[in-house]
Scaffold this active site. Structure first.
Site, PDB file in Angstrom:
ATOM      1  N   ASP A   1       4.759   2.799   3.975  1.00 17.33           N
ATOM      2  CA  ASP A   1       3.743   1.753   4.086  1.00 17.33           C
ATOM      3  C   ASP A   1       3.949   0.687   3.009  1.00 17.33           C
ATOM      4  O   ASP A   1       4.455   0.974   1.931  1.00 17.33           O
ATOM      5  CB  ASP A   1       2.356   2.396   3.937  1.00 17.33           C
TER       6      ASP A   1
ATOM      7  N   ASN B   1      -0.582   0.641  15.877  1.00 19.66           N
ATOM      8  CA  ASN B   1       0.101  -0.574  15.404  1.00 19.66           C
ATOM      9  C   ASN B   1       0.270  -1.638  16.503  1.00 19.66           C
ATOM     10  O   ASN B   1       0.589  -2.793  16.195  1.00 19.66           O
ATOM     11  CB  ASN B   1       1.469  -0.244  14.771  1.00 19.66           C
TER      12      ASN B   1
HETATM   13  C1  IPE Z   1       0.646   3.812   8.998  1.00 23.32           C
HETATM   14  O1  IPE Z   1       0.538   2.637   8.309  1.00 23.32           O
HETATM   15  C2  IPE Z   1       1.607   3.653  10.139  1.00 23.32           C
HETATM   16  C3  IPE Z   1       3.013   3.587   9.748  1.00 23.32           C
HETATM   17  C4  IPE Z   1       3.457   3.691   8.536  1.00 23.32           C
HETATM   18  C5  IPE Z   1       3.932   3.394  10.840  1.00 23.32           C
HETATM   19  P1  IPE Z   1      -0.580   1.532   8.661  1.00 23.32           P
HETATM   20  O2  IPE Z   1      -0.353   0.416   7.732  1.00 23.32           O
HETATM   21  O3  IPE Z   1      -0.539   1.248  10.115  1.00 23.32           O
HETATM   22  O4  IPE Z   1      -1.906   2.343   8.345  1.00 23.32           O
HETATM   23  P2  IPE Z   1      -3.342   1.814   7.890  1.00 23.32           P
HETATM   24  O5  IPE Z   1      -3.740   0.745   8.860  1.00 23.32           O
HETATM   25  O6  IPE Z   1      -3.181   1.291   6.496  1.00 23.32           O
HETATM   26  O7  IPE Z   1      -4.190   3.039   7.929  1.00 23.32           O
HETATM   27  C1  IPE Z   2       4.471  -0.233   7.159  1.00 24.23           C
HETATM   28  O1  IPE Z   2       4.195  -1.445   6.533  1.00 24.23           O
HETATM   29  C2  IPE Z   2       5.278  -0.407   8.414  1.00 24.23           C
HETATM   30  C3  IPE Z   2       4.494  -0.307   9.646  1.00 24.23           C
HETATM   31  C4  IPE Z   2       3.275   0.119   9.752  1.00 24.23           C
HETATM   32  C5  IPE Z   2       5.152  -0.705  10.888  1.00 24.23           C
HETATM   33  P1  IPE Z   2       2.901  -2.322   6.891  1.00 24.23           P
HETATM   34  O2  IPE Z   2       3.296  -3.330   7.907  1.00 24.23           O
HETATM   35  O3  IPE Z   2       1.761  -1.467   7.252  1.00 24.23           O
HETATM   36  O4  IPE Z   2       2.648  -3.046   5.498  1.00 24.23           O
HETATM   37  P2  IPE Z   2       1.244  -3.373   4.845  1.00 24.23           P
HETATM   38  O5  IPE Z   2       0.475  -2.083   4.793  1.00 24.23           O
HETATM   39  O6  IPE Z   2       0.585  -4.390   5.713  1.00 24.23           O
HETATM   40  O7  IPE Z   2       1.584  -3.887   3.492  1.00 24.23           O
HETATM   41 MG    MG Z   3       0.222  -0.658   6.223  1.00 23.00          MG
END
Ligand code: IPE
Ligand code: IPE
Ligand code: MG
Length: 242
Positions: free
Chosen positions: A19, A67
């Site tokens: 993340d 997502n």
């Molecule tokens: C979890 O991260 C999903 C992945 C790493 C693919 P998110 O960024 O989607 O999760 P939340 O929204 O912070 O819970």
């Molecule tokens: C994790 O990074 C990757 C996916 C969930 C696809 P994020 O896209 O959630 O990055 P932040 O949490 O917005 O920084």
């Molecule tokens: Mg994230």
């Protein structure tokens, strides 16, 4: 094992909620897509590092069932990155002797992406050193709902004694992770203290390690830090301390 991991137990199965790609890009004034690209590079290095230190299973959360709620622009950038990364991964996995598997519901992806996933799984099926499990369009609740559907279909086809048959093992054998041991260590980057629908059944007794590093900044040093912390844990699985 030389260096900081000398004498340390290497977890058999590490699962990672990678993340922070978006925040990494934002801090640099870059579009989110470039954060995801940097995240793919960090992932490539982590696959190699885990194989090198003797991790047997690495599971990473690449895209959740939630997502899809992101902007069309971001979702399509992610799908294009998967396309590129899947091809690149065939070479990396073969070099590192890694068998690749996928968990999640791939039916929602475009046909060429499904074909790419199938090709990756097929071409690395003989690899033995490490198993690399990619969770895309994965959600723990969705996985459980699909498993219940499978169990009910199998009951309809061949009725069984419900009380005898429906054990924890029976349920586990109907999940996407059937045959894969539960994660020993769950790592989440970017400092968030939540599971975000990742492997709710499987992480029942995993040790959890959260780092404030954003995923593109994850490195061998960060992996070592997590494993050193894991070595300081006492896993009791609900049993009494000796
Ligand atoms: C979890 O991260 C999903 C992945 C790493 C693919 P998110 O960024 O989607 O999760 P939340 O929204 O912070 O819970
Ligand atoms: C994790 O990074 C990757 C996916 C969930 C696809 P994020 O896209 O959630 O990055 P932040 O949490 O917005 O920084
Ligand atoms: Mg994230």
């Amino acid at each position: 094992m030389p260096g900081r991991l000398e004498g340390k137990v290497i977890p058999d199965h590490i699962a990672i909620i990678l993340d922070g790609n978006g925040r990494w890009a934002k801090r640099r004034g870059l579009p989110r897509a470039l954060g995801h690209k940097a995240g793919c590079d960090a992932l490539e290095q982590t696959v190699r590092d885990c194989a090198k230190i003797g991790v047997k299973y690495l599971t990473v959360y690449g895209f959740s069932t939630e997502n899809w709620k992101r902007s069309e622009e971001e979702v399509s950038a992610l799908m294009n990155l998967f396309r590129i990364y899947l091809k690149k991964l065939i070479g990396i996995a073969k070099e590192e002797d890694c068998r690749c598997l996928m968990i999640g519901d791939k039916s929602r992806f475009a046909p060429d992406l499904i074909a790419g996933i199938d090709q990756l799984i097929r071409e690395t099926a003989h690899c033995r050193k490490m198993t690399f499990v990619i969770a895309i369009n994965y959600g723990g609740r969705d996985e459980i709902a699909r498993a219940v559907r499978r169990m009910m279909h199998s009951y309809t086809e061949h009725p069984f004694d419900i009380d005898e048959t429906v054990t924890e093992k029976f349920v586990a054998d109907h999940l996407d992770t059937a045959g894969i041991p539960d994660p020993d260590l769950l790592i989440r980057t970017s400092g968030e203290l939540r599971i975000s629908n990742f492997l709710p059944w499987q992480i029942a007794y995993s040790e959890i390690y959260v780092t404030d590093l954003l995923w593109p900044d994850f490195s061998m040093t960060a992996l070592e830090d997590a494993i050193i912390a894991y070595n300081g844990r006492e896993r009791r699985f609900g049993g009494r301390k000796a």
